[in-house]
Design an enzyme around this catalytic site. Sequence first.
Site, short mmCIF file in Angstrom:
data_model
loop_
_atom_site.label_atom_id
_atom_site.label_comp_id
_atom_site.label_asym_id
_atom_site.label_seq_id
_atom_site.Cartn_x
_atom_site.Cartn_y
_atom_site.Cartn_z
N LYS A 167 -41.92 -10.84 -12.14
CA LYS A 167 -40.58 -10.89 -11.53
C LYS A 167 -39.60 -9.89 -12.12
O LYS A 167 -38.52 -9.68 -11.58
CB LYS A 167 -40.04 -12.31 -11.63
N PRO A 179 -27.16 -7.00 -31.28
CA PRO A 179 -25.74 -7.35 -31.17
C PRO A 179 -25.44 -8.79 -31.60
O PRO A 179 -24.30 -9.12 -31.89
CB PRO A 179 -25.46 -7.18 -29.67
N TYR A 192 -26.41 -10.47 -34.31
CA TYR A 192 -26.44 -10.86 -35.73
C TYR A 192 -25.77 -9.87 -36.66
O TYR A 192 -25.84 -10.02 -37.87
CB TYR A 192 -27.91 -11.03 -36.19
N GLU A 202 -40.75 -8.31 -31.65
CA GLU A 202 -39.47 -8.03 -32.32
C GLU A 202 -39.56 -8.38 -33.81
O GLU A 202 -39.01 -7.67 -34.67
CB GLU A 202 -38.33 -8.81 -31.66
#
Length: 324
Positions: free
Chosen positions: A96, A205, A207, A274
Amino acid sequence: MNLKFVAVLLFLVVVLGVMFIYLKPIYRFREGLCDSSEGRLKYPQPSITHGRTDVVSVTPWLAPVVWEGTFYPVLLDSIYQKRNITVAATVFAVGKYIRFLKDFLETAEQHFFVGFRVKVYVFTDQPNEVPKVKMAAGRELVVRSVPNSKRWQEISARRMEIIQTLIEETLKNDVDYIFCLDVDSKFHSRWGTESLGELVAVIHPGYYKDDRSKFPYERRPASRAYVAPGEGDFYYCGGAFGGVLAEVHQLAQTCRKNFEDDAKEGIEAAWQEESHLNRYMWLNKPSKVLSPEYLWQDFKARNSEVRVIRFSGVIKNYNEIRPN
Ligand code: UDP
Ligand code: MN
């Protein structure tokens, strides 16, 4: 003449004068000042005592942290124009997530390395659904097929493997820099040569004002993404990273291997690749760090130190778009 009228007029003249004096240098700084009369650029003298004082613009290992107001775009562009560089971008649009591709590609045309040779590699399971976006001269869109996966974690994790292979098989000789970007995001302002470096990471953005003890690193020592208490510099985004080919290849190969070795032992790091990227950047310091201007999140209010949002994640309904 009416005294009140004269007073108001005088007041306006003073206000406009102050605005002119104050705003003109800012305007000149942002645009860069180009005077090609002798084929040389003119720009304001580099400042030693002014510049950004509200943010840190260099790391303890002396890598620049790129914020608006710390660089001259025209000067940087002129340096890299001479080197005739090519920049690749990879973006995955599986399942999607294909719905995000059009805005991503269209806004990249407006803001991402405008005026430079760019190759955007789209990896998708629906090559026929890739929108036809008009690319400027010197810019190219390359579509590659990849299989879909049942779990979104796998789609996201397989990116490292595909990036590694792309660098080995295709990019080696005709690309200088590569950026790997999330598709669920849009460009809003310049992302250009100021972002180039050997190994480039973007500060998350969510932390950047927190103590490192609050960073959502992988905290289980059994994982190869483990970062111990008291360790770590910044918390970096998984949604944007880059650098020269050799460095990004090393990063992708290492993160992929660590991810797979973890998986063999039944471990999946807290934030998948990450987490592995954060561990990698702790051990291999990025040579350039991009401020959260380079990957903001649309749901977050803009903080005052963020003068420009260059690239930002759109708001999405996780339940609706992720397979499982
Ligand atoms: N992705 C995809 N299809 C999926 C899940 C992820 O194409 O079903 C790709 C896409 O490029 C996306 C990236 O993997 O931007 C990372 O996933 P996501 O953006 O959902 O992670 P988040 O930014 O929310 O942490
Ligand atoms: Mn994302």
